[in-house]
Write a protein that holds these residues in place. Sequence first.
Motif, PDB file in Angstrom:
ATOM      1  N   GLN A  73       0.811  -1.221   0.000  1.00  0.00           N
ATOM      2  CA  GLN A  73       0.000   0.000   0.000  1.00  0.00           C
ATOM      3  C   GLN A  73       0.842   1.269   0.000  1.00  0.00           C
ATOM      4  O   GLN A  73       0.513   2.247  -0.677  1.00  0.00           O
ATOM      5  CB  GLN A  73      -0.934   0.022   1.224  1.00  0.00           C
ATOM      6  N   PRO A 103       2.901   3.264  -4.584  1.00  0.00           N
ATOM      7  CA  PRO A 103       2.801   4.616  -5.169  1.00  0.00           C
ATOM      8  C   PRO A 103       4.152   5.298  -5.335  1.00  0.00           C
ATOM      9  O   PRO A 103       4.399   5.971  -6.342  1.00  0.00           O
ATOM     10  CB  PRO A 103       1.936   5.373  -4.141  1.00  0.00           C
ATOM     11  N   ILE A 117      -1.673   9.884  -8.237  1.00  0.00           N
ATOM     12  CA  ILE A 117      -1.225   8.615  -7.655  1.00  0.00           C
ATOM     13  C   ILE A 117      -1.392   8.621  -6.145  1.00  0.00           C
ATOM     14  O   ILE A 117      -1.951   7.693  -5.550  1.00  0.00           O
ATOM     15  CB  ILE A 117       0.241   8.329  -8.034  1.00  0.00           C
ATOM     16  N   LYS A 157      -3.984   6.178  -4.413  1.00  0.00           N
ATOM     17  CA  LYS A 157      -3.354   4.986  -3.835  1.00  0.00           C
ATOM     18  C   LYS A 157      -3.094   5.073  -2.334  1.00  0.00           C
ATOM     19  O   LYS A 157      -3.051   4.046  -1.659  1.00  0.00           O
ATOM     20  CB  LYS A 157      -2.038   4.707  -4.566  1.00  0.00           C
ATOM     21  N   LYS A 213      -4.190   5.475   1.199  1.00  0.00           N
ATOM     22  CA  LYS A 213      -5.511   5.281   1.813  1.00  0.00           C
ATOM     23  C   LYS A 213      -5.978   6.494   2.614  1.00  0.00           C
ATOM     24  O   LYS A 213      -7.114   6.952   2.456  1.00  0.00           O
ATOM     25  CB  LYS A 213      -5.467   4.035   2.719  1.00  0.00           C
ATOM     26  N   SER A 251      -6.660   9.520   0.360  1.00  0.00           N
ATOM     27  CA  SER A 251      -7.863   9.236  -0.426  1.00  0.00           C
ATOM     28  C   SER A 251      -9.123   9.430   0.416  1.00  0.00           C
ATOM     29  O   SER A 251     -10.130   9.983  -0.065  1.00  0.00           O
ATOM     30  CB  SER A 251      -7.803   7.808  -0.974  1.00  0.00           C
TER      31      SER A 251
END
Length: 308
Positions: free
Chosen positions: A234, A238, A286, A290, A292, A295
């Motif tokens: 995770q 990126p 990105i 990507k 978390k 986002s």
Amino acid sequence: MDDGLNVTYITLDGYVELNKYRYLYFVIMLTAYILIICSNAIIVYLIWSHQNLHEPMYIFIAALSANSILFSTAIYPKLLIDSLSEKQIISHAACFFQWFLFYSSGGSDFLLLAAMAYDRYVSICKPLQYPTIMRTTTVNICLGLAWLLPACQVAGALAIIANRKICYFTLKGIICNSSVQKLICVSSRVISVYGMIGMFTIGFFPVFFILFTYTKIFIVSSRSCREVRRKAAQTCLPHLIVLINVSCLFAFNIIIARLEYNFPNVVHLIVTLQMILFSPLFNPIIYGVKMKEISKHLKRLFCSVKQT
């Protein structure tokens, strides 16, 4: 070219059919510039305004986005003016200033990515020591080196080149990149050697360091539980995508600028547009998609905007 006031101008001869596609160039450049500024500014704002994002990894991401804003601001306003001008010219001083910002911000990107790689290495491979290693002082030192080291090295190269006599006043490009070295009357071995040292210091060495740390991370995570492997994937994926993107674009730019082969204008234009478009616009997308935590806050921001 001299305007009679002891100001030397350089002609930027890198556009393809500018008279025919003048307004298309302008719309594309303006749209790209707005998207780059807005997307990177949102990433910086989210990290600055949310306490749970005040961690080394996110601070380095914010610094990378701030770098993209600086990089684009050094490039796009001049491109917008040139696309609507009859003559695409730039003063000798402005050209070298643009060259300085172009390469110092590019070198900072590599060093910031190296700092991110080290942060992930400590987090995954030495989790118990993470709070003591990645302290505020460590983060500040990494940020200081990432910005000052490339700036000092590029300034040194600028000091060497700026004092050389210019015999050629046409630059095959739309921005001032390493092709400016071809404008001086006599090529210097000192410039070439200094340039190679700079490339190794702020280019190759950070890339090798990043690859080494990620190799260590993947070895450690492959021997660990599923949770560690998930965390590694995770957070590291990126960074690797951004590294590959930045490395390839800078490599193409330097190779084409250094080669003696006379490439067509369209090749120079495509490579330059990829350089100034993809990296500054690609990075926030990105990290926004990507990463978390980023986002999650990004979705909340857009939801709150829609509700208002």
